[in-house]
Design a protein around this motif. Structure first.
Motif, PDB file in Angstrom:
ATOM      1  N   GLU A 192       7.193  56.599  22.097  1.00 15.10           N
ATOM      2  CA  GLU A 192       5.877  56.584  21.461  1.00 15.10           C
ATOM      3  C   GLU A 192       5.874  55.462  20.437  1.00 15.10           C
ATOM      4  N   GLY A 193       5.553  54.256  20.888  1.00 11.71           N
ATOM      5  CA  GLY A 193       5.604  53.106  20.007  1.00 11.71           C
ATOM      6  C   GLY A 193       7.021  52.829  19.548  1.00 11.71           C
ATOM      7  N   GLU A 194       7.234  52.850  18.242  1.00 12.84           N
ATOM      8  CA  GLU A 194       8.552  52.581  17.685  1.00 12.84           C
ATOM      9  C   GLU A 194       9.338  53.863  17.413  1.00 12.84           C
ATOM     10  N   ARG A 195       8.930  54.952  18.030  1.00 18.81           N
ATOM     11  CA  ARG A 195       9.666  56.225  17.934  1.00 18.81           C
ATOM     12  C   ARG A 195      10.065  56.674  19.336  1.00 18.81           C
ATOM     13  N   LEU A 196      11.239  57.278  19.413  1.00 21.01           N
ATOM     14  CA  LEU A 196      11.740  57.845  20.654  1.00 21.01           C
ATOM     15  C   LEU A 196      11.788  59.355  20.472  1.00 21.01           C
ATOM     16  N   VAL A 197      11.177  60.108  21.386  1.00 16.75           N
ATOM     17  CA  VAL A 197      11.086  61.564  21.268  1.00 16.75           C
ATOM     18  C   VAL A 197      11.952  62.203  22.346  1.00 16.75           C
ATOM     19  N   LEU A 198      12.811  63.140  21.942  1.00 12.00           N
ATOM     20  CA  LEU A 198      13.694  63.859  22.853  1.00 12.00           C
ATOM     21  C   LEU A 198      13.330  65.336  22.808  1.00 12.00           C
ATOM     22  N   VAL A 199      13.203  65.969  23.986  1.00 11.66           N
ATOM     23  CA  VAL A 199      12.779  67.364  24.067  1.00 11.66           C
ATOM     24  C   VAL A 199      13.616  68.082  25.124  1.00 11.66           C
ATOM     25  N   ALA A 200      14.025  69.317  24.813  1.00 11.76           N
ATOM     26  CA  ALA A 200      14.690  70.170  25.801  1.00 11.76           C
ATOM     27  C   ALA A 200      14.330  71.622  25.517  1.00 11.76           C
ATOM     28  N   THR A 201      14.297  72.436  26.570  1.00  8.70           N
ATOM     29  CA  THR A 201      13.989  73.855  26.424  1.00  8.70           C
ATOM     30  C   THR A 201      14.611  74.645  27.558  1.00  8.70           C
ATOM     31  N   ASP A 202      14.938  75.902  27.273  1.00  5.67           N
ATOM     32  CA  ASP A 202      15.355  76.816  28.336  1.00  5.67           C
ATOM     33  C   ASP A 202      14.376  77.981  28.470  1.00  5.67           C
ATOM     34  N   VAL A 209      29.035  50.039  42.711  1.00  3.90           N
ATOM     35  CA  VAL A 209      28.226  50.395  41.550  1.00  3.90           C
ATOM     36  C   VAL A 209      27.240  49.261  41.294  1.00  3.90           C
ATOM     37  N   PRO A 210      25.942  49.512  41.435  1.00  2.00           N
ATOM     38  CA  PRO A 210      24.957  48.425  41.296  1.00  2.00           C
ATOM     39  C   PRO A 210      24.858  47.920  39.867  1.00  2.00           C
ATOM     40  N   GLU A 211      24.290  46.745  39.723  1.00  2.00           N
ATOM     41  CA  GLU A 211      24.035  46.187  38.402  1.00  2.00           C
ATOM     42  C   GLU A 211      22.977  47.035  37.691  1.00  2.00           C
ATOM     43  N   PRO A 212      23.052  47.146  36.374  1.00  4.62           N
ATOM     44  CA  PRO A 212      22.090  47.991  35.648  1.00  4.62           C
ATOM     45  C   PRO A 212      20.694  47.389  35.650  1.00  4.62           C
ATOM     46  N   PRO A 213      19.667  48.237  35.516  1.00 10.92           N
ATOM     47  CA  PRO A 213      18.281  47.737  35.475  1.00 10.92           C
ATOM     48  C   PRO A 213      17.977  47.048  34.151  1.00 10.92           C
ATOM     49  N   GLU A 214      16.718  46.609  33.989  1.00 10.36           N
ATOM     50  CA  GLU A 214      16.336  45.815  32.826  1.00 10.36           C
ATOM     51  C   GLU A 214      16.224  46.683  31.561  1.00 10.36           C
ATOM     52  N   VAL A 215      16.403  46.035  30.420  1.00 12.50           N
ATOM     53  CA  VAL A 215      16.350  46.715  29.129  1.00 12.50           C
ATOM     54  C   VAL A 215      14.896  46.989  28.748  1.00 12.50           C
ATOM     55  N   VAL A 216      14.620  48.238  28.300  1.00 15.19           N
ATOM     56  CA  VAL A 216      13.279  48.570  27.806  1.00 15.19           C
ATOM     57  C   VAL A 216      13.284  48.855  26.311  1.00 15.19           C
ATOM     58  N   GLY A 217      14.463  49.046  25.725  1.00 15.85           N
ATOM     59  CA  GLY A 217      14.506  49.302  24.293  1.00 15.85           C
ATOM     60  C   GLY A 217      15.929  49.454  23.800  1.00 15.85           C
ATOM     61  N   ARG A 218      16.082  49.449  22.466  1.00 15.38           N
ATOM     62  CA  ARG A 218      17.409  49.569  21.856  1.00 15.38           C
ATOM     63  C   ARG A 218      17.357  50.585  20.723  1.00 15.38           C
ATOM     64  N   VAL A 219      18.496  51.246  20.497  1.00 17.32           N
ATOM     65  CA  VAL A 219      18.578  52.265  19.465  1.00 17.32           C
ATOM     66  C   VAL A 219      20.007  52.297  18.929  1.00 17.32           C
ATOM     67  N   PRO A 220      20.215  52.501  17.623  1.00 15.89           N
ATOM     68  CA  PRO A 220      21.578  52.647  17.108  1.00 15.89           C
ATOM     69  C   PRO A 220      22.269  53.861  17.717  1.00 15.89           C
ATOM     70  N   GLY A 221      23.543  53.709  18.062  1.00 15.30           N
ATOM     71  CA  GLY A 221      24.270  54.800  18.698  1.00 15.30           C
ATOM     72  C   GLY A 221      24.362  56.037  17.829  1.00 15.30           C
ATOM     73  N   SER A 222      24.532  55.867  16.512  1.00 13.22           N
ATOM     74  CA  SER A 222      24.657  57.026  15.626  1.00 13.22           C
ATOM     75  C   SER A 222      23.370  57.845  15.611  1.00 13.22           C
ATOM     76  N   LEU A 223      22.212  57.170  15.655  1.00 10.94           N
ATOM     77  CA  LEU A 223      20.939  57.889  15.676  1.00 10.94           C
ATOM     78  C   LEU A 223      20.749  58.634  16.991  1.00 10.94           C
ATOM     79  N   LEU A 224      21.087  57.978  18.102  1.00  8.16           N
ATOM     80  CA  LEU A 224      20.940  58.637  19.396  1.00  8.16           C
ATOM     81  C   LEU A 224      21.815  59.874  19.475  1.00  8.16           C
ATOM     82  N   ALA A 225      23.039  59.779  18.982  1.00 12.17           N
ATOM     83  CA  ALA A 225      23.933  60.930  18.996  1.00 12.17           C
ATOM     84  C   ALA A 225      23.404  62.051  18.113  1.00 12.17           C
ATOM     85  N   TRP A 235      13.341  53.482  17.162  1.00 13.07           N
ATOM     86  CA  TRP A 235      14.016  52.636  18.128  1.00 13.07           C
ATOM     87  C   TRP A 235      13.257  51.316  18.225  1.00 13.07           C
ATOM     88  N   GLU A 236      13.842  50.357  18.922  1.00  9.50           N
ATOM     89  CA  GLU A 236      13.246  49.034  19.074  1.00  9.50           C
ATOM     90  C   GLU A 236      12.771  48.860  20.515  1.00  9.50           C
TER      91      GLU A 236
END
Length: 391
Positions: free
Chosen positions: A182-192, A139-155, A203-204
């Motif tokens: 998008e700057g200090e916002r993270l946008v999640l999208v899904a569709t069927d 299992v390779p080492e993880p890549p570099e960090v691009v941002g952080r977000v609270p777990g409760s918000l992501l869930a 997010w940070e």
């Protein structure tokens, strides 16, 4: 008979290398059960290669590491442990997870004994066969960090959005969940293609951008596991972002991105509507659920907007008919639309505990659902559901 005998390939466990494997570590049973179970849930359920179906167990001086991969996804978890003899072993993942889950002793000892990994508690011993550790890709080492977000918000954002993704992998793009910074916002999208969910959360950002399409089922499982984490780190490789990972509380999950075009959500989010209904999401969802058994083989419910109420109707010659009235505040001309009960019910469930605004346009145009008031956690969730042609 003449000529050489054919070569026969036989799959065996790694008894030939067992003498080179050594390990002795004690860990809390609950930690082992949780970690092994999480690895099993985060990797595909059916892996034909026994090596890839194995769980890499590594005792290090400062703790126990459990890892697994199917070459596309990779999972690594670290838990506190007391190590007597550092080393690593590869064992079948699901039997170890099931054994740890069933144990009632507070601590469990993992020790290599010959060609087996013994799982020991006072008065009990369970032995799993060792698989070929040298054949495991690691299992390779993880890549570099691009941002952080609270777990409760992501869930809170990812779980309702992932529910709008397709379960049919005929078109891989629609099984994915798009994550875009998008700057200090993270946008999640899904569709069927019949519905779409869009969520935006704070997010940070740390470095670089982010715009990737990930398997929605994996994102949903990660979201369930990170809900209690104070911080989740989002990682990606290079500017091409061909691999993405998230890390939290000693756990890292990585996977490759889906290489498919994805629709622009702005085209499907109506800015104006012909009629808007303010209604309690739970009351309307419950009415849809009760009427659905009367809605025929396609489970299509009709929403009829009155002056101060929303009527949910279902009818079918074989099933009978049902109607339920839900109090509502109506702004605009009365209309009637037909929706798939499951799609409408799941959309409303994403707003459970709050009032929603249901905006409807033309009979063949998407209807939108938004929260009546901004969410306390700052997650902005919007849902689009396509009506169907009345029969």
């Amino acid at each position: 008979m003449s000529g050489p005998l054919p070569t026969v390939h036989v799959m065996t466990v790694a008894t030939s290398v067992a003498a080179e494997v050594a390990m002795d570590v004690t860990v809390r049973t609950s930690d082992l059960a949780e970690a092994a179970g999480n690895v099993v849930r985060l990797l595909p359920p059916r892996l034909l290669d026994p090596v890839l179906a194995g769980l890499l167990v590594r005792a290090e001086p400062d703790g126990l590491v459990l890892a697994g991969t199917d070459r596309d996804r990779a999972v690594r978890l670290r838990r506190d442990a007391t190590t007597r003899l550092a080393g690593a072993a590869l064992v079948p993942a699901r039997p170890l997870a099931a054994t740890a889950r069933a144990l009632d002793a507070p601590d469990v000892r993992l020790v290599v004994e010959g060609s087996r990994l013994a799982v020991r508690t006072p008065g009990a011993r369970f032995a799993l066969p060792l698989l070929d550790l040298d054949a495991h890709p690691g299992v390779p080492e993880p890549p570099e960090v691009v941002g952080r977000v609270p777990g409760s918000l992501l869930a809170a954002a990812a779980l309702p959005v992932a529910g709008a993704a397709s379960r049919d992998d005929t078109v891989p793009a629609f099984t994915g969940l798009r994550i875009r910074a998008e700057g200090e916002r993270l946008v999640l999208v899904a569709t069927d293609r019949y519905r779409m969910a869009v969520a935006s959360l704070s997010w940070e950002p740390v470095r670089g951008g982010l715009d990737v399409l990930l398997p929605s089922a994996l994102v949903a499982e990660v979201a369930r596991q990170v809900s209690a984490a104070s911080t989740v780190e989002v990682r990606r490789t290079g500017s091409g972002a061909d691999r993405v990972a998230v890390s939290w509380s000693g756990t890292t999950v990585a996977c490759g991105v889906l290489d498919s075009p994805f629709p622009d959500e702005s085209r499907y989010l109506p800015s104006t509507v012909d009629c808007e209904v303010l209604v309690d999401a739970d009351r309307l969802a419950a009415a849809v659920r009760r009427v659905a058994p009367y809605a025929g083989p396609f489970s299509s419910v009709r929403l009829e907007v009155g002056d101060d109420a929303l009527r949910v109707q279902g009818s079918d010659p074989a099933s009978g008919e049902a109607e339920e009235t839900v109090p509502a505040t109506v702004d605009g001309d009365p209309v009637a639309r037909v929706f798939r009960a499951r799609y409408l019910g799941e959309a409303l469930s994403a707003f459970s505990g709050s009032a929603v605004r249901l905006g409807m346009r033309g009979v063949h145009q998407a209807s939108r659902i938004t929260a009546a008031e901004p969410a306390a956690n700052g997650v902005d969730l919007r849902y689009v559901v396509m009506p169907i042609r009345p029969r």
